[in-house]
Design a protein around this motif. Structure first.
Motif, PDB file in Angstrom:
ATOM      1  N   GLN A 133      -6.769 -30.701  41.516  1.00  0.00           N
ATOM      2  CA  GLN A 133      -8.115 -31.178  40.375  1.00  0.00           C
ATOM      3  C   GLN A 133      -9.089 -32.161  41.083  1.00  0.00           C
ATOM      4  OE1 GLN A 133      -9.287 -29.248  37.528  1.00  0.00           O
ATOM      5  NE2 GLN A 133      -8.010 -27.675  38.904  1.00  0.00           N
ATOM      6  N   ALA A 134      -9.389 -32.115  42.284  1.00  0.00           N
ATOM      7  CA  ALA A 134     -10.058 -33.202  42.906  1.00  0.00           C
ATOM      8  C   ALA A 134     -11.401 -32.528  43.350  1.00  0.00           C
ATOM      9  CB  ALA A 134      -9.439 -34.057  44.116  1.00  0.00           C
ATOM     10  N   THR A 135     -12.499 -33.447  43.340  1.00  0.00           N
ATOM     11  CA  THR A 135     -13.895 -33.148  43.708  1.00  0.00           C
ATOM     12  C   THR A 135     -13.856 -32.885  45.363  1.00  0.00           C
ATOM     13  OG1 THR A 135     -14.896 -34.392  41.829  1.00  0.00           O
ATOM     14  CG2 THR A 135     -16.327 -33.869  43.701  1.00  0.00           C
ATOM     15  N   SER A 136     -13.233 -33.755  46.115  1.00  0.00           N
ATOM     16  CA  SER A 136     -13.036 -33.590  47.466  1.00  0.00           C
ATOM     17  C   SER A 136     -11.882 -33.157  48.020  1.00  0.00           C
ATOM     18  CB  SER A 136     -13.478 -34.845  48.016  1.00  0.00           C
ATOM     19  OG  SER A 136     -12.833 -34.885  49.425  1.00  0.00           O
ATOM     20  N   ALA A 137     -11.959 -31.974  48.653  1.00  0.00           N
ATOM     21  CA  ALA A 137     -10.706 -31.405  49.213  1.00  0.00           C
ATOM     22  C   ALA A 137      -9.916 -32.217  50.070  1.00  0.00           C
ATOM     23  CB  ALA A 137     -11.157 -30.257  50.134  1.00  0.00           C
ATOM     24  N   VAL A 170      -9.938 -24.011  53.217  1.00  0.00           N
ATOM     25  CA  VAL A 170      -9.851 -25.572  53.140  1.00  0.00           C
ATOM     26  C   VAL A 170     -11.133 -26.285  53.391  1.00  0.00           C
ATOM     27  CG1 VAL A 170      -7.419 -25.529  54.351  1.00  0.00           C
ATOM     28  CG2 VAL A 170      -9.478 -25.731  55.905  1.00  0.00           C
ATOM     29  N   ASN A 171     -12.406 -25.475  53.611  1.00  0.00           N
ATOM     30  CA  ASN A 171     -13.539 -26.097  53.956  1.00  0.00           C
ATOM     31  C   ASN A 171     -14.060 -26.544  52.547  1.00  0.00           C
ATOM     32  OD1 ASN A 171     -16.886 -26.001  53.960  1.00  0.00           O
ATOM     33  ND2 ASN A 171     -16.063 -26.142  56.145  1.00  0.00           N
ATOM     34  N   GLN A 172     -14.676 -27.952  52.584  1.00  0.00           N
ATOM     35  CA  GLN A 172     -15.095 -28.540  51.304  1.00  0.00           C
ATOM     36  C   GLN A 172     -16.295 -27.640  50.564  1.00  0.00           C
ATOM     37  OE1 GLN A 172     -14.385 -31.056  49.468  1.00  0.00           O
ATOM     38  NE2 GLN A 172     -16.191 -31.132  48.113  1.00  0.00           N
ATOM     39  N   ASN A 173     -17.156 -26.976  51.330  1.00  0.00           N
ATOM     40  CA  ASN A 173     -18.090 -25.966  50.754  1.00  0.00           C
ATOM     41  C   ASN A 173     -17.208 -25.137  49.866  1.00  0.00           C
ATOM     42  OD1 ASN A 173     -19.771 -27.359  52.504  1.00  0.00           O
ATOM     43  ND2 ASN A 173     -20.732 -25.396  53.127  1.00  0.00           N
ATOM     44  N   GLN A 174     -16.549 -24.398  50.247  1.00  0.00           N
ATOM     45  CA  GLN A 174     -15.847 -23.382  49.436  1.00  0.00           C
ATOM     46  C   GLN A 174     -14.857 -23.896  48.219  1.00  0.00           C
ATOM     47  OE1 GLN A 174     -18.037 -21.748  50.651  1.00  0.00           O
ATOM     48  NE2 GLN A 174     -17.178 -19.971  51.199  1.00  0.00           N
ATOM     49  N   VAL A 175     -13.996 -25.022  48.693  1.00  0.00           N
ATOM     50  CA  VAL A 175     -13.355 -25.559  47.916  1.00  0.00           C
ATOM     51  C   VAL A 175     -13.986 -26.117  46.614  1.00  0.00           C
ATOM     52  CG1 VAL A 175     -11.733 -27.364  47.121  1.00  0.00           C
ATOM     53  CG2 VAL A 175     -11.484 -26.062  49.481  1.00  0.00           C
ATOM     54  N   GLN A 176     -15.087 -26.747  46.697  1.00  0.00           N
ATOM     55  CA  GLN A 176     -15.983 -26.988  45.931  1.00  0.00           C
ATOM     56  C   GLN A 176     -16.398 -26.128  44.795  1.00  0.00           C
ATOM     57  OE1 GLN A 176     -18.980 -29.994  47.173  1.00  0.00           O
ATOM     58  NE2 GLN A 176     -20.280 -30.045  45.111  1.00  0.00           N
ATOM     59  N   ARG A 177     -16.719 -24.996  45.227  1.00  0.00           N
ATOM     60  CA  ARG A 177     -17.267 -23.913  44.499  1.00  0.00           C
ATOM     61  C   ARG A 177     -16.012 -22.960  43.871  1.00  0.00           C
ATOM     62  NH1 ARG A 177     -20.658 -24.562  47.780  1.00  0.00           N
ATOM     63  NH2 ARG A 177     -22.753 -23.662  47.804  1.00  0.00           N
ATOM     64  N   TYR A 178     -14.767 -23.295  44.215  1.00  0.00           N
ATOM     65  CA  TYR A 178     -13.559 -22.921  43.313  1.00  0.00           C
ATOM     66  C   TYR A 178     -13.343 -23.831  42.250  1.00  0.00           C
ATOM     67  CZ  TYR A 178     -12.400 -20.246  48.016  1.00  0.00           C
ATOM     68  OH  TYR A 178     -12.398 -19.545  48.896  1.00  0.00           O
ATOM     69  N   MET A 179     -13.614 -25.002  42.591  1.00  0.00           N
ATOM     70  CA  MET A 179     -13.307 -26.104  41.599  1.00  0.00           C
ATOM     71  C   MET A 179     -14.435 -26.070  40.246  1.00  0.00           C
ATOM     72  SD  MET A 179     -10.515 -27.027  42.837  1.00  0.00           S
ATOM     73  CE  MET A 179     -10.332 -27.997  41.351  1.00  0.00           C
ATOM     74  N   THR A 180     -15.557 -25.158  40.701  1.00  0.00           N
ATOM     75  CA  THR A 180     -16.255 -25.047  39.452  1.00  0.00           C
ATOM     76  C   THR A 180     -15.843 -24.313  38.568  1.00  0.00           C
ATOM     77  OG1 THR A 180     -17.618 -23.261  40.577  1.00  0.00           O
ATOM     78  CG2 THR A 180     -18.389 -25.671  41.329  1.00  0.00           C
ATOM     79  N   MET A 181     -14.822 -23.529  38.692  1.00  0.00           N
ATOM     80  CA  MET A 181     -14.273 -22.346  37.823  1.00  0.00           C
ATOM     81  C   MET A 181     -13.333 -22.982  37.053  1.00  0.00           C
ATOM     82  SD  MET A 181     -14.812 -19.341  40.298  1.00  0.00           S
ATOM     83  CE  MET A 181     -15.212 -18.234  38.914  1.00  0.00           C
ATOM     84  N   LYS A 182     -12.709 -22.497  35.946  1.00  0.00           N
ATOM     85  CA  LYS A 182     -11.853 -23.029  34.698  1.00  0.00           C
ATOM     86  C   LYS A 182     -10.393 -23.100  35.433  1.00  0.00           C
ATOM     87  CE  LYS A 182     -11.433 -18.783  32.219  1.00  0.00           C
ATOM     88  NZ  LYS A 182     -11.327 -17.944  30.921  1.00  0.00           N
ATOM     89  N   ASP A 183      -9.978 -21.924  36.095  1.00  0.00           N
ATOM     90  CA  ASP A 183      -8.737 -22.000  36.575  1.00  0.00           C
ATOM     91  C   ASP A 183      -8.230 -21.181  37.929  1.00  0.00           C
ATOM     92  OD1 ASP A 183      -8.710 -19.160  35.959  1.00  0.00           O
ATOM     93  OD2 ASP A 183      -8.136 -19.631  33.964  1.00  0.00           O
TER      94      ASP A 183
END
Length: 571
Positions: free
Chosen positions: A108-112, A256-269
């Motif tokens: 649950q981090a902002t940065s991968a 593992v790319n920050q672009n995509q991981v950050q988008r995943y983390m905009t979702m609830k689960d």
């Protein structure tokens, strides 16, 4: 280029509306909700974004004008074999969704790259963050440069001016609207990307009397080829290179790319993010296949008078804009729609990159040095960084005109840096015995080797499929299409560019494992145990569910000390 390079009034109307809508989305999210006052909203969209918008954004943030212009030119010149790269995507989507994503959601981090600090150390985190930053800045330059090719072809506008316009619009709406604006402009811009491609296909079908004649022309001239099982890794595109190279590249971006991981983390689960990733795959397939068929459409228009050999254009990346001039120029608004689609393809990618780079800079570089930064201060700082990265992107965009073909250049940069990054995350998630010395040695050796192979010179130029100028009325200075035979190319420089990512990842893993073991044998002791939450679910399950007393002992030892693990396994 062609002589009558101009857009009509309706074309400019379409183009201006596109830019205004993108800016309007940024303004809307700046003035609604929490008004982007917190880092959670600005960078993660309050973690409540919907499945389909994020799915489209996942696709659009990667598929830029490099894809639209590059894939169509690739299919025109070298045939359809490149499109088989999508075969590997189903398998590697499953790998990303069920082996990598669960770890990030537990974190649950902002940065991968926070993962790498928790798993190894702050030094590994910084090394990976710096590599990612360099990768994205270079890639953004290529992405920003791509639409300037179309604008120069269609309007005569200089590439420098076009770069400035595209970069400025993108930087403004990304700065004021945060990740929500980026996601929803991606949705709008993805629609325009598809519209641009379908307009090319529609005009070609009308001109040739249907889609089947287009396919037959391509088939009769050797453009339809989907498989080549040659085992030689120096062949540019083989089934093996496309499967493994394409698959590893996909994994380096979507896992593992920050672009995509950050988008995943905009979702609830995690479950919602996985659904979004699978939907994104469907949009990705549609875009790539449409780009490929657009290349066949362009070939059907020029197969008896190739504009590259004829000297009408200076590169493959100008094929689609030339087609728009020749075949769509008489239809009001269609050239403008195409130009808007090319614009949008680059806007969606660059906006995603600058937002993610700002997040990495705050989380990985500044907060460790200035832990007193509060949420509101962090948001203001992040917005400033988005602006600065947008300006940096402009600078690299001006230099990108000196590169070769867009598609190969873009994939090469993603592979050279993406392979070592993928290898480092894989080392941490799949190998409990890996440690900090191993991770640092792995990522360093991986980037050195892949950069040496990727940037080393001289490299042979690919040989195109046969091209004709039989019906050309006027011949100008043509580009050379043959490869010099008197130049010696070292074996490593002849390797397919698709394998850069595989080589970088594998070297990172191998060196990481060997150095980790060597470090332990020399007395290195990890300062902390490895939590099962930092391991991929399959490995974590094996550690959490031992089936015997010996298994319990092995589990406890693996989590505490790699050296003891080695001794226990040997016993």
């Amino acid at each position: 280029m062609a002589d009558n390079r101009t857009l009509g009034v309706w074309d400019y109307v379409v183009l201006i509306i596109t830019l205004l809508v993108s800016l309007g989305i940024g303004l809307y999210f700046r003035c609604t909700g929490g008004k982007q006052k917190t880092a959670k909203e600005y960078l993660l969209g309050d973690r409540n974004q919907s499945v389909l918008p994020v799915a489209i954004s996942l696709m659009a943030s990667v598929m830029s004008a490099v894809t639209l212009l590059g894939v169509s030119g690739e299919v025109y010149m070298y045939g359809t074999i490149f499109l088989t790269i999508i075969i590997s995507y189903i398998l590697f989507t499953a790998v990303a969704a069920y082996l990598y994503l669960p770890v990030f959601f537990k974190l649950q981090a902002t940065s991968a790259y926070e993962y790498l600090e928790r798993r190894f150390s702050p030094r590994v985190r910084i090394a990976a963050s710096v590599l990612y930053t360099l990768q994205m800045v270079l890639y953004m330059g290529i992405v920003l440069y791509a639409p300037t090719i179309a604008l120069e072809a269609l309007t005569g506008l200089s590439r420098n001016t076009s770069t400035l316009v595209v970069g400025a619009v993108c930087t403004v709406y990304s700065t004021i609207g945060g990740i929500k604006a980026v996601i929803w402009t991606d949705v709008f811009q993805a629609g325009l990307m598809y519209a641009a491609l379908f307009s090319v296909i529609g005009v070609a079908a009308w001109d040739q009397g249907g889609l089947l004649p287009i396919w037959r022309i391509a088939e009769n001239h050797g453009r339809i080829q989907f498989f080549d099982f040659t085992p030689d890794p120096t062949v540019r595109h083989t089934t093996w290179a496309l499967f493994f190279g394409g698959g590893f590249t996909f994994l380096s971006v979507y896992a593992v790319n920050q672009n995509q991981v950050q988008r995943y983390m905009t979702m609830k689960d995690h479950k919602t993010a996985v659904r979004s990733l699978w939907f994104s795959l469907a949009f990705l397939y549609l875009l790539l296949l449409t780009c490929g068929f657009a290349g066949l459409c362009i070939f059907s228009a020029y197969y008896t008078c190739d504009p590259v050999k004829n000297g009408r254009i200076s590169s493959l990346d100008q094929l689609m804009p030339l087609f728009v001039i020749d075949k769509m120029g008489q239809v009001p608004g269609l050239p403008g729609l195409f130009t808007a689609g090319i614009f949008s393809a680059s806007l969606s990618t660059v906006s995603s990159c600058v937002n993610s780079l700002a997040a990495v800079t705050v989380e990985d570089y500044l907060k460790p040095l200035l832990p007193s930064i509060k949420a509101t201060g962090s948001t203001a700082l992040t917005k400033s960084l988005v602006l600065l990265y947008g300006l940096a992107c402009l600078g690299v965009g001006f230099l990108a005109q000196y590169i070769g073909g867009l598609l190969q250049a873009g994939l090469s940069i993603m592979g050279i840096a993406g392979g070592p990054l993928l290898g480092t995350f894989t080392l941490g998630m799949f190998l409990p015995a890996a440690n900090e010395p191993g991770a640092l040695a792995g990522i360093l050796s991986g980037i050195i080797s892949s950069a040496w192979i990727g940037f080393g010179q001289p490299k042979p130029k690919p040989t195109p499929l046969p091209l004709s100028t039989a019906s050309c009325l006027n011949m100008t200075t043509a580009l050379p299409t043959t490869v010099p035979t008197n130049v010696h190319y070292p074996y490593m420089y002849r390797l397919s560019y698709l394998l850069y990512v595989v080589i970088g990842c594998c070297i990172t893993l191998v060196v990481g494992c060997l150095v980790s073991r060597l470090a332990v044998s020399l007395g290195y002791r990890s300062p902390h145990s490895v939590s099962p939450d930092l391991l991929t679910p399959i490995v974590a399950k094996c550690l959490r569910e031992p089936h015997s007393t010996n298994d319990v002992e092995l589990q406890q030892t693996m989590l505490k000390e790699p050296q003891e693990t080695k001794k226990l396994v040997e016993d």
